[in-house]
Design an enzyme around this catalytic site. Structure first.
Site, PDB file in Angstrom:
ATOM      1  CE  LYS A 131      -3.861  -2.131   2.527  1.00 57.50           C
ATOM      2  NZ  LYS A 131      -4.716  -2.055   3.741  1.00 57.50           N
ATOM      3  CG  HIS A 132       0.207   4.130  -2.815  1.00 55.74           C
ATOM      4  ND1 HIS A 132       1.293   3.698  -3.543  1.00 55.74           N
ATOM      5  CD2 HIS A 132      -0.865   4.008  -3.633  1.00 55.74           C
ATOM      6  CE1 HIS A 132       0.894   3.330  -4.750  1.00 55.74           C
ATOM      7  NE2 HIS A 132      -0.405   3.501  -4.824  1.00 55.74           N
ATOM      8  CD  GLU A 133       4.747   4.826   4.348  1.00 60.38           C
ATOM      9  OE1 GLU A 133       4.020   5.370   5.200  1.00 60.38           O
ATOM     10  OE2 GLU A 133       5.513   3.887   4.607  1.00 60.38           O
ATOM     11  CB  SER A 134      -1.111   7.586   5.513  1.00 64.90           C
ATOM     12  OG  SER A 134      -1.691   6.325   5.721  1.00 64.90           O
ATOM     13  CB  SER A 152       4.491   1.415  -2.442  1.00 64.62           C
ATOM     14  OG  SER A 152       5.736   2.042  -2.137  1.00 64.62           O
TER      15      SER A 152
END
Length: 512
Positions: A144-147, A156
């Protein structure tokens, strides 16, 4: 009361028992009510399955090198061709029944070697990872992408590598078209038309309304992946076409510094890119944003102790909301889960496109190195190493080798300068490795990533359009299971690889 450090496993059930021992001391015990599961077993199993398939293919290829086995397979698959070969060996001059319209595998490999397979392999690898991540990545956190600010995991950031290799391809294709006599006016027309199609397709793809009824123009999302690719392509390709100089790629132009002979002939392009970066810096850190501190780069919401809840993205978010309108940008940014941001923010917005142009230009530089040092493999690879080191040093300076404390943190949502320099650092290394394995030593054909790399637009649009259709998606028994998610996402991704392979065999390519 107490501080405990413990690595909690997935789906485990825990209790914290706090006991008062005296008026000044307490004890804290962690009780495991239900043991966690090993959520990484599905990845291990999937890895073993794909390695098994790879092993079978390798063994099959080795067997195909044995003449009796190869002749038997050809006879089963294509008896007419086999009869032609037998008659030819007997010296029959009357046999003309050959399938000359279909080239043999040998002629395919010979023709494909005229094109740098490493570029298509790089593009295909980036695309397939992008497809897998977009489909869910098995619901694993590292896919997942970093927030917001954070580390760059290889899986990612496939879009950034796709932008990079697009710049490399621009350099090679532009050189080829001009070398074959195409006028600059004709090439410019192709650039404008291709950019228009990419932007148009992007707007259609990011605004699906298959099951929701007619789309409202009031909620039309304008930015998107293909839109950014189209505009980036327009700027970088036009820049290359405008300032290209005859003789620069062949090395016939004299330069005062031989070590920079693949850079100095293109100084007008570098000045233009540096001006764009100055514009990005000025807008990011000097533009007044109502209700926000100048130069704010945070996520807003409850981030920064909730002091700036409506400042998501700082100047980048403000420019998008001002020029495009709140309803015409992405409504569910990745920061909304952790930071509870309420403001819409588009990761493919206007300000970040400046840095995507910069990244594509670095890819363009890689293409110029390939052209300038044609067939000089050591020179090409050494230049890739140098560029990777330079970009890595710049990233270290900008970020101070930290997640939050640097001058400009690595941020995919903002497409910060440090994000571009960091991803380009890894892109040069990856291109170096693939170039060495595929085009220098020819230890690897690039399969299976080579095939989607040859049909990248079709695969990307196809995976977006058919994302929610069987067999790319189906109803799962346990929506919390990594195994089911991983099975579904890998199946969908593998299907696109197979589709691209079949299209390649039939010589069907969707070019824009």
């Amino acid at each position: 009361l107490c501080r405990i450090q413990y690595h909690f496993g997935e789906f485990g059930n825990y209790s914290l028992v706090v006991k008062t021992l005296s008026t000044k001391s307490v004890s804290c015990d962690l009780v495991i009510n239900e043991g966690p599961i090993n959520s990484y077993l599905p990845i291990l199993f999937a890895f073993l399955v794909y390695m098994g398939i790879l092993a079978v293919l390798i063994v099959g290829r080795l067997f195909m090198k044995i003449d009796p086995v190869r002749n038997w397979v050809y006879k089963k698959l294509n008896p007419r061709e086999t009869d032609r070969l037998i008659n030819s060996e007997f010296g029959s001059p009357n046999t003309t029944d050959s399938v000359s319209s279909e080239p043999t595998p040998h002629s395919w490999s010979t023709a494909s070697r005229q094109r740098l397979r490493s570029l298509d392999t790089f593009r295909g690898l980036s695309l397939i990872i992008m497809v897998f991540v977009n489909y869910g990545g098995g619901k694993y956190w590292f896919f997942k992408h970093e927030s917001w600010n954070g580390k760059i995991h290889f899986p990612s950031s496939p879009f950034s590598r796709f932008v990079f290799i697009m710049g490399t391809s621009i350099s090679l294709s532009m050189s080829s078209m001009l070398r074959w006599g195409s006028s600059k006016r004709k090439v410019l027309g192709k650039i404008l038309w291709r950019s228009f199609l990419l932007i148009l397709l992007g707007i259609i793809v990011v605004n699906p309304n298959y099951c929701l009824g007619p789309l409202s123009w009031d909620n039309l999302r304008i930015p998107g992946v293909l839109q950014r690719l189209g505009f980036t392509y327009l700027v970088v390709a036009a820049l290359e076409l405008l300032f290209t100089r005859p003789g620069a790629e062949s090395g016939t132009l004299e330069t005062p510094c031989p070590a920079l002979q693949d850079i100095l002939p293109y100084w007008p392009q570098w000045i233009f890119i540096l001006i764009l970066e100055v514009i990005w810096l000025c807008l990011t850190f000097l533009l007044p944003v109502p209700g926000c501190p100048r130069g704010y780069l945070g996520p807003g919401g409850i981030g920064d102790f909730g002091n700036y809840p409506n400042c998501t993205g700082g100047a980048a978010g403000y420019i998008d909301r001002l020029l495009l309108g709140e309803k015409h940008i992405y409504q569910h940014p990745s920061s909304s889960v952790i930071y509870q941001t309420m403001m819409p923010y588009d990761p493919e917005g206007i300000l970040g496109t400046i840095n995507s142009i910069f990244l594509a230009f670095l890819g363009l530089q890689a293409g110029k190195i390939i052209l300038f040092y044609k067939d000089q493999h050591k020179q090409i690879m050494s230049r890739f190493v140098i560029w990777s080191i330079v970009m890595g040093i710049i990233s270290a300076i900008l970020t101070k080798c930290s997640k939050e404390e640097g001058f400009i943190p690595v941020n995919k949502n903002l497409w910060s300068v440090s994000y571009v320099t960091t991803t380009s650092c890894f892109a040069f290394v990856l291109l170096l490795l693939i170039y060495y394995l595929v085009d220098v030593k020819r230890l690897w054909s690039g399969a299976p990533f080579f095939y989607p790399g040859m049909n990248s637009i079709l695969v990307y649009i196809g995976h977006e359009v058919f994302e929610n259709y069987f067999p790319f998606k189906w109803k799962m028994q346990d929506s919390q299971s990594h195994a089911e998610h991983l099975t579904q996402n890998l199946t969908a991704t593998t299907l696109w690889v197979i589709i691209s392979y079949l299209l390649y065999r039939r010589r069907i390519f969707w070019k824009i």
